[in-house]
Design a protein around this motif. Structure first.
Motif, short mmCIF file in Angstrom:
data_model
loop_
_atom_site.label_atom_id
_atom_site.label_comp_id
_atom_site.label_asym_id
_atom_site.label_seq_id
_atom_site.Cartn_x
_atom_site.Cartn_y
_atom_site.Cartn_z
N GLY A 62 67.70 64.71 -13.81
CA GLY A 62 66.74 64.68 -14.91
C GLY A 62 65.44 65.41 -14.64
O GLY A 62 64.68 65.66 -15.57
N VAL A 63 65.16 65.74 -13.38
CA VAL A 63 63.95 66.52 -13.09
C VAL A 63 64.19 67.98 -13.44
O VAL A 63 65.32 68.39 -13.71
CB VAL A 63 63.53 66.39 -11.60
N ASP A 64 63.13 68.77 -13.48
CA ASP A 64 63.26 70.19 -13.77
C ASP A 64 63.79 70.94 -12.56
O ASP A 64 63.24 70.85 -11.47
CB ASP A 64 61.92 70.78 -14.22
N GLY A 115 59.66 64.03 -8.88
CA GLY A 115 60.26 65.22 -8.29
C GLY A 115 60.39 66.35 -9.29
O GLY A 115 59.96 66.26 -10.44
N GLY A 116 61.03 67.42 -8.86
CA GLY A 116 61.22 68.59 -9.69
C GLY A 116 60.52 69.80 -9.14
O GLY A 116 59.64 69.70 -8.28
N ALA A 117 60.89 70.96 -9.66
CA ALA A 117 60.34 72.22 -9.16
C ALA A 117 58.87 72.40 -9.52
O ALA A 117 58.09 72.93 -8.73
CB ALA A 117 61.16 73.39 -9.70
N LEU A 118 58.47 71.98 -10.72
CA LEU A 118 57.12 72.28 -11.20
C LEU A 118 56.05 71.70 -10.30
O LEU A 118 55.13 72.42 -9.88
CB LEU A 118 56.94 71.75 -12.63
N LEU A 119 56.11 70.41 -10.00
CA LEU A 119 55.05 69.78 -9.20
C LEU A 119 55.17 70.10 -7.72
O LEU A 119 54.21 69.91 -6.96
CB LEU A 119 55.06 68.27 -9.39
N ASP A 120 56.32 70.61 -7.30
CA ASP A 120 56.48 70.91 -5.87
C ASP A 120 56.15 72.37 -5.57
O ASP A 120 55.27 72.64 -4.75
CB ASP A 120 57.91 70.60 -5.42
N VAL A 121 56.83 73.31 -6.22
CA VAL A 121 56.58 74.72 -5.96
C VAL A 121 55.93 75.45 -7.14
O VAL A 121 55.26 76.46 -6.95
CB VAL A 121 57.87 75.47 -5.54
N GLY A 122 56.12 74.92 -8.35
CA GLY A 122 55.57 75.58 -9.52
C GLY A 122 54.06 75.63 -9.56
O GLY A 122 53.47 76.50 -10.22
N VAL A 123 53.41 74.73 -8.84
CA VAL A 123 51.94 74.73 -8.81
C VAL A 123 51.40 75.99 -8.14
O VAL A 123 50.28 76.43 -8.45
CB VAL A 123 51.40 73.47 -8.08
N TYR A 124 52.16 76.60 -7.25
CA TYR A 124 51.65 77.77 -6.53
C TYR A 124 51.56 79.02 -7.41
O TYR A 124 50.50 79.67 -7.43
CB TYR A 124 52.50 78.03 -5.28
N LEU A 157 64.10 75.07 -7.81
CA LEU A 157 64.50 74.37 -6.59
C LEU A 157 65.96 74.67 -6.25
O LEU A 157 66.55 74.02 -5.40
CB LEU A 157 64.25 72.86 -6.73
N LEU A 158 66.53 75.69 -6.93
CA LEU A 158 67.91 76.09 -6.71
C LEU A 158 68.03 77.43 -5.98
O LEU A 158 68.94 77.62 -5.18
CB LEU A 158 68.64 76.22 -8.05
N ALA A 159 67.12 78.36 -6.28
CA ALA A 159 67.27 79.75 -5.85
C ALA A 159 66.34 80.13 -4.70
O ALA A 159 65.36 79.44 -4.41
CB ALA A 159 67.00 80.67 -7.04
N VAL A 160 66.66 81.26 -4.09
CA VAL A 160 65.76 81.94 -3.16
C VAL A 160 65.11 83.10 -3.93
O VAL A 160 65.83 83.90 -4.53
CB VAL A 160 66.51 82.50 -1.94
N SER A 161 63.79 83.17 -3.93
CA SER A 161 63.11 84.25 -4.65
C SER A 161 62.31 85.11 -3.68
O SER A 161 62.13 84.76 -2.52
CB SER A 161 62.18 83.69 -5.74
N ASP A 162 61.77 86.23 -4.20
CA ASP A 162 60.96 87.10 -3.34
C ASP A 162 59.55 86.55 -3.15
O ASP A 162 58.81 87.05 -2.29
CB ASP A 162 60.90 88.53 -3.90
N ARG A 163 59.14 85.57 -3.95
CA ARG A 163 57.85 84.86 -3.83
C ARG A 163 56.65 85.75 -4.11
O ARG A 163 55.52 85.39 -3.79
CB ARG A 163 57.69 84.22 -2.44
N ASP A 164 56.86 86.88 -4.74
CA ASP A 164 55.78 87.83 -4.95
C ASP A 164 54.86 87.43 -6.10
O ASP A 164 55.28 86.81 -7.07
CB ASP A 164 56.33 89.22 -5.24
N GLY A 165 53.61 87.83 -5.97
CA GLY A 165 52.66 87.75 -7.06
C GLY A 165 52.21 89.16 -7.39
O GLY A 165 51.85 89.94 -6.50
#
Length: 338
Positions: A218-220, A179-188, A241-249
């Motif tokens: 212990g996960v990121d 688990g963790g943010a990197l492998l779930d949403v960080g890949v995008y 995996l804590l915040a709401v962001s604008d998701r912009d690139g």
């Protein structure tokens, strides 16, 4: 285009599997996509859950075990929608049973697992593709065209972020499931940067700076990574995996910049000039769910006898997995399954 629609089996019955089931049903009713694929089966570790899933989505076959699916010769392509920690083992089992595979991101836990999965693909001659949907979307080519035709001049920097509050989901916070943010949403955001900059064949990463804040398990929980390329381009990726962001690139150039709204599924591309005035707002083509592009790409590749999809070839999957490994190595983060 395949001679007949391929039979797709979904392995796993969670939320993302539900979206794929919806997609396959929409494809089967769509004039453009019905020739590519159709929903055929759902495989779960529980027969009741499989039956309920099949009834809800009108899927003909329901398996109460993964082994039953592997024994069915009618399955052409298996969409693997289980936690990251299971992907490598399941993908290998499917290919050795004669099935092609479309594996959800993150493709595997680490690059070593990814290499083994790809070797089995090459040995069996079965298609193996990573289901990171943004790689297959029309928005990818639209953004690359704007970059390559000099709309914003020379690219100097890129920024991308993706964050959702997801600590309520056990698989997201469990180290045993990678688990963790990197492998779930960080890949995008990392894949957005890679696509925007043209991939590893054009530029090499000369230096990287990265830091993360851990979750109590212990996960990121959230992190930022800055990549410095050998031609001077700088790119920043942020996830949480804590915040709401604008998701912009954002892609910043010498003559202007591009704002890509939602790196997880680009909705439109706003083009700005040197004076920060909006010069163009480019909509992205309407879609069924967005998953149809990766399924159609797999069906086309299978029909052509290919073991990889041109949109996300094995080399790109391996390059991105090595980058994820490098980031976690800097953090000192290892999963129990490694």
């Amino acid at each position: 285009m395949p001679q007949r629609p391929i039979n797709v089996a979904i392995l796993g019955a969670g939320r993302i599997a539900q979206k794929m089931a919806t997609t396959l049903n929409l494809m089967a009713r769509n004039e453009t996509y019905r020739a590519y694929a159709k929903p055929y089966a759902i495989a779960s570790r529980d027969q009741k859950r499989a039956d309920e899933f099949a009834a809800q989505y009108g899927i003909p076959v329901a398996y109460g075990s993964y082994a039953q699916m592997l024994d069915d010769p009618e399955v052409d392509l298996v969409y693997i929608a289980t936690p990251h920690s299971l992907h490598a083992e399941q993908a290998i089992a499917c290919m050795e049973a004669g099935k092609h595979v479309l594996v959800e991101k993150a493709f595997t836990v680490n690059a070593g697992q990814a290499q083994r999965v790809i070797e089995v693909s090459q040995q069996t001659g079965k298609l193996c593709a990573e289901a990171i949907w943004t790689r297959y979307m029309p928005s990818r080519a639209m953004i690359r065209q704007l970059v390559e035709d000099g709309t914003i001049g020379d690219v100097c920097a890129i920024s991308a972020n993706l964050s959702y509050p997801t600590t309520h989901k056990q698989r997201i916070i469990d180290p045993k499931l990678a688990g963790g943010a990197l492998l779930d949403v960080g890949v995008y955001p990392l894949n957005f940067i890679d696509m925007a900059i043209g991939g590893g064949s054009r530029r090499d990463i000369a230096r990287m700076e990265t830091a993360m804040i851990p979750y109590k398990t212990g996960v990121d929980a959230q992190s930022t990574t800055t990549l410095f390329y050998d031609d001077g381009v700088m790119a920043v990726s942020t996830c949480s995996l804590l915040a709401v962001s604008d998701r912009d690139g954002a892609i910043w150039g010498t003559d202007g910049y591009l704002m890509c709204r939602n790196v997880n599924n680009v909705e439109r591309i706003d083009v700005y000039g040197k004076d920060h005035a909006l010069t163009r707002s480019i909509p992205v083509p309407a879609q069924l769910t967005g998953y149809e592009y990766e399924v159609a790409a797999c069906a086309s590749a299978i029909a052509a006898g290919q073991t990889e999809c041109p949109d996300m070839p094995h080399a790109d999957t391996l390059r991105m997995m090595r980058l994820l490994d490098h980031i976690r190595e800097r953090w000192g983060l290892r999963y129990p399954c490694e």
